[in-house]
Enzyme design. Structure first.
Site: not given
Ligand code: DON
Length: 563
Positions: A374, A392, A466
């Site tokens: 993201t 993201t 994250g």
């Molecule tokens: O929306 C969410 O909570 C997840 N799709 C976020 C994904 C994410 O942060 C991946 N990164 N490290």
């Protein structure tokens, strides 16, 4: 054109300076007027160029978002979705939900076999994993309400970078080399990101298909993505892998303005994202639980501070799993969850003599009568308007599928639904009915774009990727500034920890805790798991004299620049 040339020269300079194995400074870039903090120096420079040309914070954030699609394809996107939290200099606040939606043909058990086994590869990889993208609609919706420069000027620099190419940083080259096998498995053609040899820092990547897609968007507005040739390309790609997104799904996609979640913490006002993000509610719940304790006296990453945070977090994530989901589909008890009496009762059994095993923690009782990738962008302009956008594709490069002919990666956001009650998703998060899959529903998110004010003045713009650790990274960064008296860069650099109810463990960044603290926590019954990096924050702090300090995460290529 001259301006763009200057911008690119500057950017080459910034990129050549961004070697993160070098010395990490505790003081961030400080500027007088305006600042952009994002995951990539070229994207931050794009946003800054827009503000220098007279654009406001929202214009800059939109331009930065498009630029990240080009130079930060692991998360920057037009094939994904996100959230924006806004505070204008007159004090008005707002937030936009441009989260992906489940396609019309999606159904609750779509990732379960006849025997009820979860096929989590399908929700994370390939064509079935994508939700209907929201980012392009989101950027146009934001622009319509707040933009000042023509949209075409905001997209221009990205078209130029896609066509002329951009130079890989050491971290970007390293990441691409780890993804080659997946790119090959999930694409039947050679995308610009394939390479037979290892990518090297300094290599240039050009993206003519993406340049053309951005031109369609530039010429035709949101319809340049959701209808016409680009929509046809998306649906052809999706069909080739038995995915579900249709032309009607694309045409009907709409972002939604939502009332931000707000709360107070030690005299500060916190403005954050409402459901379908869990971020705002969980953050305020954590802060409510923290407020009664003198964590400034206990110290940053001290035994008592970490124990308290872990105990609060396991309870808040239990509530998240039970009560949170898309408010257009379920009744989310927002007021109840934020209520101070509820929160007091919720934390009453926290003991400082022992850790509470997560099996003994379930969600709080709400009375039935009431109802990794993201990326984040923080911008403040010279007039004090502020925007925080977290956006993201879900995993790094989303579902790994690049739309043939259109040149961008698709998301794998469907994995953020609870595909099977009690079974963890890729972030180890579990959920139930509230976040079950349904046609047109938005999947629950942890993204927490947040703005903080103090005495009615802008103080901080904060956010990070994250997955499940987003909420706790934002939480710790706020505590670092408000309780532990750190500057913005220092607060971002500081090592992080994380608990999410299940798995029942505290994730601890390498070197975050000294040995005594670790031993004391283990004696109380906490299980610790050492982990590499948590989060990649992009933040801005307004200093007492009005200047802006950037907090760009040294864990990535993140860059804060301004003037
Ligand atoms: O929306 C969410 O909570 C997840 N799709 C976020 C994904 C994410 O942060 C991946 N990164 N490290």
């Amino acid at each position: 054109m001259k301006q763009l040339h200057h911008l690119l020269l500057y950017v080459v300079f910034v990129v050549s300076c961004s070697n993160h194995n070098q010395f990490i400074s505790n003081s961030g870039t400080i500027v007088k007027n305006a600042m952009v903090s994002s995951a990539h120096p070229l994207a931050s420079a794009t946003g800054l160029g827009i503000m220098k040309n007279g654009g406001n914070a929202i214009d800059a954030a939109i331009a930065t978002h498009f630029a990240l699609t080009v130079v930060y394809p692991q998360a920057g996107n037009i094939g994904g979705g996100g959230f924006a939290v806004i505070r204008m200099n007159d004090g008005t606040i707002n937030s936009l939900d441009f989260r992906e939606k489940a396609p019309a043909l999606a159904h609750r058990d779509m990732y379960l076999s006849a025997e009820g086994q979860l096929n989590d590869l399908q929700s994370t990889h390939g064509h079935m994993a994508s939700g209907v993208p929201g980012s392009v609609d989101g950027m146009f919706t934001l622009h319509q309400k707040y933009g000042t420069l023509p949209m075409s000027e905001l997209i221009d620099p990205s078209i130029e970078m896609a066509r002329r190419g951009y130079v890989l940083t050491p971290l970007a080259a390293e990441l691409l080399n780890t993804k080659q096998e997946e790119f090959q498995t999930y694409n039947r053609w050679s995308t610009p990101y394939h390479s037979d040899q290892n990518w090297q820092a300094g290599d240039t990547i050009t993206q003519p298909d993406l340049a053309q897609t951005l031109e369609h968007i530039q010429s035709n507005g949101r319809d340049g993505f959701y209808e016409g040739i680009v929509a046809d390309q998306i649906v052809a790609e999706i069909k080739s892998g038995n995915g579900l997104i249709s032309l009607a799904d694309l045409k009907n996609y709409q972002s939604v303005w939502r009332k931000p979640i707000t709360g107070n913490y030690r005299g500060h006002q916190i403005i954050s994202m409402a459901p379908p993000s869990s971020g705002g509610i969980a953050l305020i719940q954590l802060l409510r639980g923290t407020e009664g304790y003198p964590i400034a006296d206990w110290g940053h990453n001290s035994f008592k501070t970490i124990h308290l945070m872990a105990e609060l977090e396991r309870r808040v994530y239990a509530d998240r799993a039970t009560y949170l989901g898309d408010p257009d589909f379920i009744d989310v008890p927002i007021d109840k969850l934020l209520d101070s009496v509820y929160n007091q009762k919720r934390y009453i059994d926290i003991s400082f003599d022992k850790a509470t095993p997560s099996v003994l923690v379930s969600s709080g009782k709400i009375s039935p009568s009431e109802s990794p990738e993201t990326t984040h962008i923080s911008v403040v302009d010279a007039n004090g308007n502020a925007v925080a956008i977290t956006t993201t594709l879900n995993s790094s490069f989303g579902n790994k599928v690049m739309v043939k002919g259109a040149g961008f990666f698709l998301n794998n956001e469907m994995d953020d639904f609870s595909s099977k009650p009690g079974s963890p998703n890729q972030f180890g998060l579990i959920g139930g009915e509230a976040n079950a899959i349904a046609p047109h529903k938005r999947m629950l998110s942890s993204m927490t774009p947040t703005i903080v004010t103090y005495k009615d003045k802008l103080k901080m713009v904060v956010g990070t990727p994250g997955g499940s650790t987003i909420i706790t990274s934002v939480y710790q960064t706020l505590l670092n500034v408000i309780d532990h008296a750190m500057g913005m860069q220092e607060a971002v650099n500081a090592k992080r920890v994380h608990h999410q109810w299940y798995p029942d463990e505290i994730r601890v960044e390498t070197d975050a805790l000294n040995e005594n603290v670790q031993n004391d926590l283990e004696k109380l019954g906490h299980r610790l798991r050492i982990t590499d990096k948590i989060g990649r924050m992009d933040c801005i702090l307004v200093l007492p004299d009005g200047r802006l300090e950037g907090g760009a995460d040294p864990r990535g290529d993140n860059t804060a620049i301004g003037y």
